[in-house]
Design an enzyme around this catalytic site. Structure first.
Site, PDB file in Angstrom:
ATOM      1  N   LEU A 145       0.861  -1.176   0.000  1.00 48.31           N
ATOM      2  CA  LEU A 145       0.000   0.000   0.000  1.00 48.31           C
ATOM      3  C   LEU A 145       0.896   1.223   0.000  1.00 48.31           C
ATOM      4  O   LEU A 145       1.970   1.210   0.609  1.00 48.31           O
ATOM      5  CB  LEU A 145      -0.888   0.038   1.257  1.00 48.31           C
ATOM      6  N   ASP A 146       0.456   2.291  -0.662  1.00 53.29           N
ATOM      7  CA  ASP A 146       1.210   3.539  -0.604  1.00 53.29           C
ATOM      8  C   ASP A 146       1.337   3.996   0.845  1.00 53.29           C
ATOM      9  O   ASP A 146       0.476   3.704   1.679  1.00 53.29           O
ATOM     10  CB  ASP A 146       0.499   4.627  -1.416  1.00 53.29           C
ATOM     11  N   ARG A 147       2.371   4.735   1.119  1.00 53.54           N
ATOM     12  CA  ARG A 147       2.625   5.191   2.487  1.00 53.54           C
ATOM     13  C   ARG A 147       1.432   5.945   3.060  1.00 53.54           C
ATOM     14  O   ARG A 147       1.074   5.775   4.230  1.00 53.54           O
ATOM     15  CB  ARG A 147       3.870   6.074   2.502  1.00 53.54           C
ATOM     16  N   THR A 149      -1.711   5.678   2.205  1.00 55.70           N
ATOM     17  CA  THR A 149      -2.954   4.912   2.159  1.00 55.70           C
ATOM     18  C   THR A 149      -3.069   4.070   3.420  1.00 55.70           C
ATOM     19  O   THR A 149      -2.112   3.414   3.828  1.00 55.70           O
ATOM     20  CB  THR A 149      -2.984   3.994   0.929  1.00 55.70           C
ATOM     21  N   ARG A 248      -5.217   6.339  -7.854  1.00 53.72           N
ATOM     22  CA  ARG A 248      -4.953   7.773  -7.813  1.00 53.72           C
ATOM     23  C   ARG A 248      -4.848   8.359  -9.219  1.00 53.72           C
ATOM     24  O   ARG A 248      -5.401   9.436  -9.505  1.00 53.72           O
ATOM     25  CB  ARG A 248      -3.666   8.035  -7.028  1.00 53.72           C
TER      26      ARG A 248
END
Length: 319
Positions: A145-147, A149, A248
């Site tokens: 997961l993105d930081r 998120t 995104r």
């Protein structure tokens, strides 16, 4: 395995079959920063059976892996302190665990915590878990997961479980659903965006993803759950593929970027939403569902929306 001072070769065993090469390198070269591992992968210095290896390439038993010289200077080694995640980080991460069994750990990952160290960060979720559970010697991230998120993050406790879950991801038999608040009133109803994505490196190493005809296929389905006038729309999002920054970029390309996304949303666009108290990107990995080997019914796990995001929705609803 220590960092090599000259070209070295290692062979993937049965236990490494199905593992990504970047995860394999991080495990056997523990004293080499992930940022450096990704750099040697991009440069083609890591080879599998004589061919350049991409970071996402998966190993097969018996693969011969070439490692370039990775001798580190004493000054570089000194820059790696601290050597272990702080107690505060370990407790923060273990406190986010929402499910655990013999094979899996599931976290409701907090926003702001990276899934692994690298790119200027010493430690992330996986390093904190390994430090908290030293007896679990095979802990590996199943996905990322993105930081910024939050939400459901899967960690495998055994390599056999990791291989099984990676197979489900490859075969698109794992359903991942997100909650996203986008800027403006979403006008499309339920909509699937099928547009290829390509990753670019900006000056300074920042990674940016764009819709590009020569990119990799990417499919995202958006379905509106609630409109907040013309200011924002809460969407249920499901993934057909798992590309970097996929939700995104597809949302921004549709003209409705995710609120609080500092990379793909111009700050003035979401001013009304920020006025409702938003201080981070509004993207949350809400649930995971998949059928495990031998199971009669799917395994489903849900991560509650964090209070700081729920409060934004409450304020928007009040007008």
């Amino acid at each position: 395995m220590p960092a090599a001072s000259k070209v070295a070769y290692v062979e993937a065993g049965e236990g490494e079959a199905g593992q990504r090469i970047d995860n394999f390198l991080a495990r056997i070269l523990k004293d080499v920063p992930r940022s450096r591992l990704y750099r040697i992968l991009r440069r083609g210095e890591v080879r599998i059976n004589g061919k350049r290896a991409a970071a996402s390439q998966r190993l097969a038993a018996g693969d011969r892996i070439r490692l370039p010289p990775l001798q580190r200077s004493a000054s570089a080694a000194q820059q790696d302190v601290p050597k272990t995640p702080s107690r505060a980080l370990r407790e923060f991460v273990t406190g986010a665990v929402i499910y655990e069994d013999r094979d899996l750990i599931v976290l409701n990952k907090p926003a702001g915590v990276a899934v692994h160290g690298g790119s200027g960060l010493n430690f992330g979720v996986i390093e904190a878990l390994r430090a908290a559970y030293p007896q679990l010697t095979e802990l590996e991230l199943v996905h990322r997961l993105d930081r910024e998120t939050s939400g459901c993050l899967l960690v495998a406790k055994r390599r056999a479980a990791l291989r099984e879950l990676h197979a489900l991801l490859r075969e698109r038999r794992m359903e991942k659903r997100y909650l996203a608040l986008v800027v403006g009133r979403w006008p499309f109803g339920a909509k699937t965006i099928d547009l290829p994505l390509m990753t670019h490196q900006r000056q300074g190493g920042e990674r940016v993803v764009r819709v590009h005809a020569a990119g990799r296929e990417a499919s995202t389905r958006f379905e509106p759950l609630r409109h907040f006038g013309k200011a924002a729309t809460l969407l249920d999002v499901s993934l057909g593929t798992g590309r970097t920054h996929q939700i995104r970029v597809h949302a921004a390309h549709a003209g409705h970027p995710i609120a609080g996304d500092e990379k793909y949303c111009e700050r003035d666009l979401d001013a009304k939403i920020r006025a409702a108290g938003l201080q981070r990107m509004f993207l949350h990995a809400h649930s995971l569902s998949f059928t495990r080997a031998g199971a009669a019914v799917p395994f489903t796990i849900t991560a509650a929306l964090p209070p700081e995001l729920q409060s934004v929705l409450d304020r928007l609803a009040q007008g």
